[in-house]
Design a protein around this motif. Structure first.
Motif, PDB file in Angstrom:
ATOM      1  N   VAL A 244       0.839  -1.205   0.000  1.00  0.00           N
ATOM      2  CA  VAL A 244       0.000   0.000   0.000  1.00  0.00           C
ATOM      3  C   VAL A 244       0.874   1.256   0.000  1.00  0.00           C
ATOM      4  O   VAL A 244       0.637   2.196  -0.767  1.00  0.00           O
ATOM      5  N   PHE A 245       1.906   1.275   0.853  1.00  0.00           N
ATOM      6  CA  PHE A 245       2.783   2.452   0.912  1.00  0.00           C
ATOM      7  C   PHE A 245       3.500   2.669  -0.415  1.00  0.00           C
ATOM      8  O   PHE A 245       3.660   3.800  -0.865  1.00  0.00           O
ATOM      9  N   ASN A 246       3.932   1.579  -1.052  1.00  0.00           N
ATOM     10  CA  ASN A 246       4.571   1.689  -2.371  1.00  0.00           C
ATOM     11  C   ASN A 246       3.612   2.281  -3.393  1.00  0.00           C
ATOM     12  O   ASN A 246       3.999   3.114  -4.216  1.00  0.00           O
ATOM     13  N   GLU A 247       2.366   1.837  -3.329  1.00  0.00           N
ATOM     14  CA  GLU A 247       1.366   2.334  -4.278  1.00  0.00           C
ATOM     15  C   GLU A 247       1.169   3.840  -4.114  1.00  0.00           C
ATOM     16  O   GLU A 247       1.153   4.585  -5.094  1.00  0.00           O
ATOM     17  N   VAL A 248       1.042   4.287  -2.878  1.00  0.00           N
ATOM     18  CA  VAL A 248       0.856   5.723  -2.622  1.00  0.00           C
ATOM     19  C   VAL A 248       2.113   6.496  -3.009  1.00  0.00           C
ATOM     20  O   VAL A 248       2.043   7.551  -3.643  1.00  0.00           O
ATOM     21  N   GLN A 249       3.270   5.952  -2.645  1.00  0.00           N
ATOM     22  CA  GLN A 249       4.540   6.611  -2.934  1.00  0.00           C
ATOM     23  C   GLN A 249       4.726   6.836  -4.427  1.00  0.00           C
ATOM     24  O   GLN A 249       5.278   7.850  -4.850  1.00  0.00           O
ATOM     25  N   ASN A 250       4.254   5.910  -5.230  1.00  0.00           N
ATOM     26  CA  ASN A 250       4.448   5.990  -6.684  1.00  0.00           C
ATOM     27  C   ASN A 250       3.273   6.602  -7.428  1.00  0.00           C
ATOM     28  O   ASN A 250       3.300   6.676  -8.656  1.00  0.00           O
TER      29      ASN A 250
ATOM     30  N   ALA B  39      -0.437  11.287  -8.882  1.00  0.00           N
ATOM     31  CA  ALA B  39      -1.577  12.165  -8.605  1.00  0.00           C
ATOM     32  C   ALA B  39      -1.697  12.501  -7.119  1.00  0.00           C
ATOM     33  O   ALA B  39      -2.403  13.438  -6.751  1.00  0.00           O
ATOM     34  N   ALA B  40      -1.003  11.755  -6.270  1.00  0.00           N
ATOM     35  CA  ALA B  40      -1.080  12.008  -4.816  1.00  0.00           C
ATOM     36  C   ALA B  40      -0.265  13.256  -4.483  1.00  0.00           C
ATOM     37  O   ALA B  40       0.772  13.519  -5.103  1.00  0.00           O
ATOM     38  N   PRO B  41      -0.717  14.023  -3.502  1.00  0.00           N
ATOM     39  CA  PRO B  41       0.057  15.201  -3.091  1.00  0.00           C
ATOM     40  C   PRO B  41       1.457  14.786  -2.618  1.00  0.00           C
ATOM     41  O   PRO B  41       1.612  13.717  -2.017  1.00  0.00           O
ATOM     42  N   PRO B  42       2.455  15.616  -2.871  1.00  0.00           N
ATOM     43  CA  PRO B  42       3.824  15.262  -2.475  1.00  0.00           C
ATOM     44  C   PRO B  42       3.967  14.950  -0.986  1.00  0.00           C
ATOM     45  O   PRO B  42       4.711  14.054  -0.608  1.00  0.00           O
ATOM     46  N   GLU B  43       3.226  15.683  -0.132  1.00  0.00           N
ATOM     47  CA  GLU B  43       3.318  15.442   1.310  1.00  0.00           C
ATOM     48  C   GLU B  43       2.859  14.026   1.648  1.00  0.00           C
ATOM     49  O   GLU B  43       3.437  13.360   2.494  1.00  0.00           O
ATOM     50  N   LEU B  44       1.806  13.584   0.971  1.00  0.00           N
ATOM     51  CA  LEU B  44       1.284  12.238   1.203  1.00  0.00           C
ATOM     52  C   LEU B  44       2.266  11.187   0.699  1.00  0.00           C
ATOM     53  O   LEU B  44       2.487  10.164   1.357  1.00  0.00           O
ATOM     54  N   ARG B  45       2.878  11.443  -0.448  1.00  0.00           N
ATOM     55  CA  ARG B  45       3.867  10.495  -0.979  1.00  0.00           C
ATOM     56  C   ARG B  45       5.068  10.397  -0.039  1.00  0.00           C
ATOM     57  O   ARG B  45       5.581   9.307   0.208  1.00  0.00           O
ATOM     58  N   ARG B  46       5.500  11.533   0.512  1.00  0.00           N
ATOM     59  CA  ARG B  46       6.625  11.501   1.462  1.00  0.00           C
ATOM     60  C   ARG B  46       6.232  10.759   2.733  1.00  0.00           C
ATOM     61  O   ARG B  46       7.026   9.990   3.273  1.00  0.00           O
ATOM     62  N   GLU B  47       5.027  10.970   3.211  1.00  0.00           N
ATOM     63  CA  GLU B  47       4.556  10.245   4.405  1.00  0.00           C
ATOM     64  C   GLU B  47       4.525   8.742   4.130  1.00  0.00           C
ATOM     65  O   GLU B  47       4.907   7.934   4.988  1.00  0.00           O
ATOM     66  N   ALA B  48       4.087   8.359   2.946  1.00  0.00           N
ATOM     67  CA  ALA B  48       4.068   6.942   2.581  1.00  0.00           C
ATOM     68  C   ALA B  48       5.492   6.387   2.533  1.00  0.00           C
ATOM     69  O   ALA B  48       5.727   5.238   2.936  1.00  0.00           O
ATOM     70  N   THR B  49       6.432   7.173   2.070  1.00  0.00           N
ATOM     71  CA  THR B  49       7.828   6.736   2.025  1.00  0.00           C
ATOM     72  C   THR B  49       8.364   6.513   3.433  1.00  0.00           C
ATOM     73  O   THR B  49       9.024   5.509   3.717  1.00  0.00           O
ATOM     74  N   TYR B  50       8.057   7.444   4.337  1.00  0.00           N
ATOM     75  CA  TYR B  50       8.469   7.305   5.739  1.00  0.00           C
ATOM     76  C   TYR B  50       7.871   6.033   6.347  1.00  0.00           C
ATOM     77  O   TYR B  50       8.569   5.238   6.984  1.00  0.00           O
TER      78      TYR B  50
END
Length: 134
Positions: A8-14, A17-28
């Motif tokens: 799930v985190f990989n999906e959001v990270q990649n 269309a997701a906001p950059p803040e959300l992608r960074r949170e998913a990466t963390y």
């Protein structure tokens, strides 16, 4: 289950269309999930990509403060990279000195692995001092 969480985190990270803040949170959170399964190399690589994202996309440098340094310290401990763990825990404690009670014992373990009992003893004294402050 951390494997599903990583998916799930990989999906959001990649997701472009997701906001950059959300992608960074998913990466963390992806790094945290790697750590939970003892995948230390993957955790370090993920934290490296988080650092790149934070420096390249105009991110708020305070989005994570230096919380990722604690995760980096944990990953380096798991890899047996004790000098790197000491450095990461040190950066974390510079930002969060009130965390001495919990982090100094980890530093002590790293120092012992580096055959530095004097520094390990000093770290444990700092942890004990922090525990009496409560």
């Amino acid at each position: 289950d951390y494997e599903n969480a990583r998916a799930v985190f990989n999906e959001v990270q990649n997701d472009a269309a997701a906001p950059p803040e959300l992608r960074r949170e998913a990466t963390y959170d992806l790094a945290r999930a790697y750590l939970a399964d003892g995948l230390y190399g993957e955790a370090v690589a993920t934290l490296d990509s988080l650092d790149q994202a934070l420096s390249s996309d105009g991110a708020d440098p305070n989005q994570f403060g230096l919380k990722e340094q604690f995760l980096r310290g944990e990953a380096h401990m798991g890899q047996g990279q004790y000098d790197a763990a000491v450095a990461a825990y040190g950066k974390f404690l510079e930002a969060y000195p009130w965390m001495n009670e919990g982090v100094q014992p980890r530093l002590a373990a790293a120092y012992l692995a580096l055959n530095d009992p004097a520094s390990a003893a000093a770290a444990l004294r700092l942890a004990a001092d922090a525990a009496t402050d409560n």
